[in-house]
Design a protein around this motif. Structure first.
Motif, PDB file in Angstrom:
ATOM      1  N   GLU A  83      44.325  -9.829 -23.727  1.00  0.00           N
ATOM      2  CA  GLU A  83      43.845  -9.238 -22.478  1.00  0.00           C
ATOM      3  C   GLU A  83      42.322  -9.306 -22.384  1.00  0.00           C
ATOM      4  N   ARG A  84      41.645  -9.072 -23.487  1.00  0.00           N
ATOM      5  CA  ARG A  84      40.183  -9.085 -23.478  1.00  0.00           C
ATOM      6  C   ARG A  84      39.633 -10.463 -23.125  1.00  0.00           C
ATOM      7  N   ILE A  85      40.127 -11.506 -23.762  1.00  0.00           N
ATOM      8  CA  ILE A  85      39.599 -12.845 -23.475  1.00  0.00           C
ATOM      9  C   ILE A  85      40.011 -13.282 -22.071  1.00  0.00           C
ATOM     10  N   THR A  86      41.204 -12.872 -21.627  1.00  0.00           N
ATOM     11  CA  THR A  86      41.633 -13.221 -20.282  1.00  0.00           C
ATOM     12  C   THR A  86      40.718 -12.593 -19.239  1.00  0.00           C
ATOM     13  N   LEU A  87      40.411 -11.315 -19.398  1.00  0.00           N
ATOM     14  CA  LEU A  87      39.524 -10.635 -18.460  1.00  0.00           C
ATOM     15  C   LEU A  87      38.121 -11.230 -18.502  1.00  0.00           C
ATOM     16  N   ARG A  88      37.676 -11.600 -19.678  1.00  0.00           N
ATOM     17  CA  ARG A  88      36.355 -12.209 -19.803  1.00  0.00           C
ATOM     18  C   ARG A  88      36.293 -13.528 -19.047  1.00  0.00           C
ATOM     19  N   THR A 112      33.329 -21.466 -26.961  1.00  0.00           N
ATOM     20  CA  THR A 112      32.526 -20.600 -27.830  1.00  0.00           C
ATOM     21  C   THR A 112      33.385 -19.501 -28.433  1.00  0.00           C
ATOM     22  N   HIS A 113      34.252 -18.926 -27.624  1.00  0.00           N
ATOM     23  CA  HIS A 113      35.123 -17.845 -28.106  1.00  0.00           C
ATOM     24  C   HIS A 113      36.137 -18.356 -29.127  1.00  0.00           C
ATOM     25  N   ILE A 114      36.810 -19.452 -28.809  1.00  0.00           N
ATOM     26  CA  ILE A 114      37.926 -19.921 -29.631  1.00  0.00           C
ATOM     27  C   ILE A 114      37.471 -20.473 -30.979  1.00  0.00           C
ATOM     28  N   THR A 115      36.184 -20.797 -31.112  1.00  0.00           N
ATOM     29  CA  THR A 115      35.684 -21.330 -32.383  1.00  0.00           C
ATOM     30  C   THR A 115      34.892 -20.295 -33.179  1.00  0.00           C
ATOM     31  N   ALA A 116      34.812 -19.068 -32.667  1.00  0.00           N
ATOM     32  CA  ALA A 116      34.113 -18.008 -33.391  1.00  0.00           C
ATOM     33  C   ALA A 116      34.863 -17.664 -34.672  1.00  0.00           C
ATOM     34  N   SER A 117      34.137 -17.297 -35.717  1.00  0.00           N
ATOM     35  CA  SER A 117      34.751 -17.056 -37.029  1.00  0.00           C
ATOM     36  C   SER A 117      35.845 -15.998 -36.978  1.00  0.00           C
ATOM     37  N   GLN A 118      35.603 -14.903 -36.273  1.00  0.00           N
ATOM     38  CA  GLN A 118      36.597 -13.833 -36.223  1.00  0.00           C
ATOM     39  C   GLN A 118      37.888 -14.301 -35.547  1.00  0.00           C
ATOM     40  N   VAL A 119      37.758 -15.119 -34.513  1.00  0.00           N
ATOM     41  CA  VAL A 119      38.937 -15.621 -33.816  1.00  0.00           C
ATOM     42  C   VAL A 119      39.712 -16.596 -34.702  1.00  0.00           C
TER      43      VAL A 119
END
Length: 233
Positions: A83-88, A112-119
């Motif tokens: 939900e968070r990434i969708t809203l973003r 940028t989001h999908i390659t972040a370490s936490q993701v």
């Protein structure tokens, strides 16, 4: 006369300013935050409800009021992150009137989001449990109401209606664009061939190329795609 007291039954009205058992959103978020921290540290299999209890700072009884088990908690984490990434991504596209500008903003934000370490770490956990929890993992990618692909699909449909794009299958076009902007980087990161998130310049280069291919296939004219500035990322 001695005053008689009794426990509050579920059918009794909840006092003003208080939440019914299992319905306090702040407490629920607190538990999910604790569970996410534990899963990221230990992985799904090694994590226990006792670990989550300590990390969240609540009693085990409180956790079970909100969630049935560890699997239920894991599903809640997946749903929240989706939900968070969708809203973003929806917010990113909301201010884009031009097709290429919107595609660029979307591509840069998503890659940028999908390659972040936490993701990447979270995705590895999902892959590790997909055989045992297929419905939970499938829901992450295929929920029709809260899905990044659906957000891009809506954007494409809007521009088809405005006469800016010519697309017969908007869902397919959305899938293609998402794969183009994230595929190589995401796979390299996921399987450990790329230790760190790619720099802005490399993502920009890939996203710009993806837009060029997308517009060549679906644009009404041969559009000239230029590299945008960092402020659009």
């Amino acid at each position: 006369m001695a005053r008689q007291t009794r426990k509050l039954e579920r059918s009794d009205p909840v006092p003003a300013g208080r939440f019914a058992a299992g319905e306090d959103p702040a407490k629920r978020e607190q538990i999910i935050d604790g569970a996410k921290s534990v899963f990221m540290k230990l992985g799904f299999d090694a994590a226990s409800m006792n670990d989550i209890t300590r990390e969240a700072g609540v009693s085990k009884g409180t956790i079970y009021v909100y969630f049935q088990n560890k699997e239920d908690l894991f599903g809640a984490i997946i749903a929240r992150e989706r939900e968070r990434i969708t809203l973003r991504m929806r917010d990113i596209l909301a201010g884009s009137e031009e097709v290429e500008d919107g595609l660029y903003r979307f591509g840069m934000g998503f890659a940028t989001h999908i390659t972040a370490s936490q993701v990447i770490e979270a995705m590895r956990i999902v892959i590790g449990v997909v055989d045992r929890m297929p419905s939970v993992c499938r829901h992450f990618f295929n929920s029709p109401s809260q899905n990044v692909r659906t957000v891009l699909d809506d954007f494409i449909r809007r521009h088809v209606a405005l006469g800016n794009l010519k697309v017969e299958d908007t869902d397919l076009a959305a899938r293609q664009f998402i794969d183009m902007v994230s595929g190589t980087f995401f796979k390299l990161r996921l399987f450990g061939d790329l230790d760190d998130a790619p720099p802005f310049g490399e993502i920009d280069h890939v996203v710009t190329g993806a837009i060029r291919v997308f517009m060549a296939a679906y644009g009404l004219h041969n559009a000239s795609v230029t590299t945008k500035t960092k402020e659009h990322a």
